[in-house]
Design an enzyme around this catalytic site. Structure first.
Site, PDB file in Angstrom:
ATOM      1  N   THR A   1       2.612  -4.514   0.004  1.00 29.15           N
ATOM      2  CA  THR A   1       3.048  -4.215  -1.364  1.00 29.15           C
ATOM      3  C   THR A   1       4.434  -3.598  -1.392  1.00 29.15           C
ATOM      4  O   THR A   1       4.945  -3.092  -0.397  1.00 29.15           O
ATOM      5  CB  THR A   1       2.051  -3.269  -2.057  1.00 29.15           C
ATOM      6  N   ASP A   2       5.024  -3.624  -2.580  1.00 27.50           N
ATOM      7  CA  ASP A   2       6.313  -2.974  -2.791  1.00 27.50           C
ATOM      8  C   ASP A   2       6.070  -1.631  -3.491  1.00 27.50           C
ATOM      9  O   ASP A   2       4.922  -1.197  -3.637  1.00 27.50           O
ATOM     10  CB  ASP A   2       7.262  -3.873  -3.586  1.00 27.50           C
ATOM     11  N   LEU A   3       7.112  -0.991  -3.948  1.00 31.03           N
ATOM     12  CA  LEU A   3       6.979   0.323  -4.574  1.00 31.03           C
ATOM     13  C   LEU A   3       6.116   0.311  -5.832  1.00 31.03           C
ATOM     14  O   LEU A   3       5.556   1.333  -6.214  1.00 31.03           O
ATOM     15  CB  LEU A   3       8.353   0.894  -4.905  1.00 31.03           C
TER      16      LEU A   3
END
Length: 160
Positions: free
Chosen positions: A35-37
């Site tokens: 995942t990203d932020l």
């Protein structure tokens, strides 16, 4: 001592997909590293998911990519890729990559792949690969491989 049941996969074997009606279904889970932020799967990771599913599909169909590479026969290389992002996947989602052979020729193969969460389509990709010599020139795929791809296109299941 824990032992595996007869005909069951080893407890230490990695996850593997299976064929159903000529389609390969590869299960996976979204981990934090994917995942990203924002907590959504980073866009490039869908390509990784599809690559893992294609590799698994070929392996369990009996297409020995590693042997072909080690014997100097050739390797597959992606020549064209189209991807459509429809909905995001999130941390801990259980996903399935569904892959099906769309076209096969002497030196190429096209595979349609869909990343799903349950029955919901998240991402769709069309991937074309070419079989190349170790020097990078196109060459005919081994005949048994094109036969396997043709069987899959007809909706036949392949069992290891």
């Amino acid at each position: 001592m824990i032992s595996d049941a007869p005909d069951a996969p080893s407890l230490s074997a990695p996850a593997s997909g299976r064929f159903a009606a000529g389609e390969h279904r590869f299960p996976l889970r979204v981990y934090f590293e994917d995942t990203d932020l924002s907590g959504l799967v980073y866009h490039a990771n869908y390509l990784r998911y599809m690559e893992r599913a294609r590799s698994d599909m070929l392996r369990i169909a009996g297409i020995g990519q590693r042997a072909a590479l080690e014997e100097g026969e050739g390797v597959y290389a992606v020549t064209d890729l189209h991807i459509r992002y429809r909905r995001p996947a999130r941390l801990d989602d259980d996903l399935t990559v569904v892959s099906r052979v769309a076209d096969v020729s002497a030196a190429t193969c096209s595979i349609q792949q869909t990343v799903m969460r349950g029955e919901e389509i998240l991402t769709q990709g069309d991937v074309s690969v070419a079989f190349l010599t170790p020097q990078g020139r196109p060459r005919r795929q081994p005949k048994p491989w094109t036969d396997i791809f043709s069987r899959l296109m007809r909706g036949e299941d392949i069992h290891p």
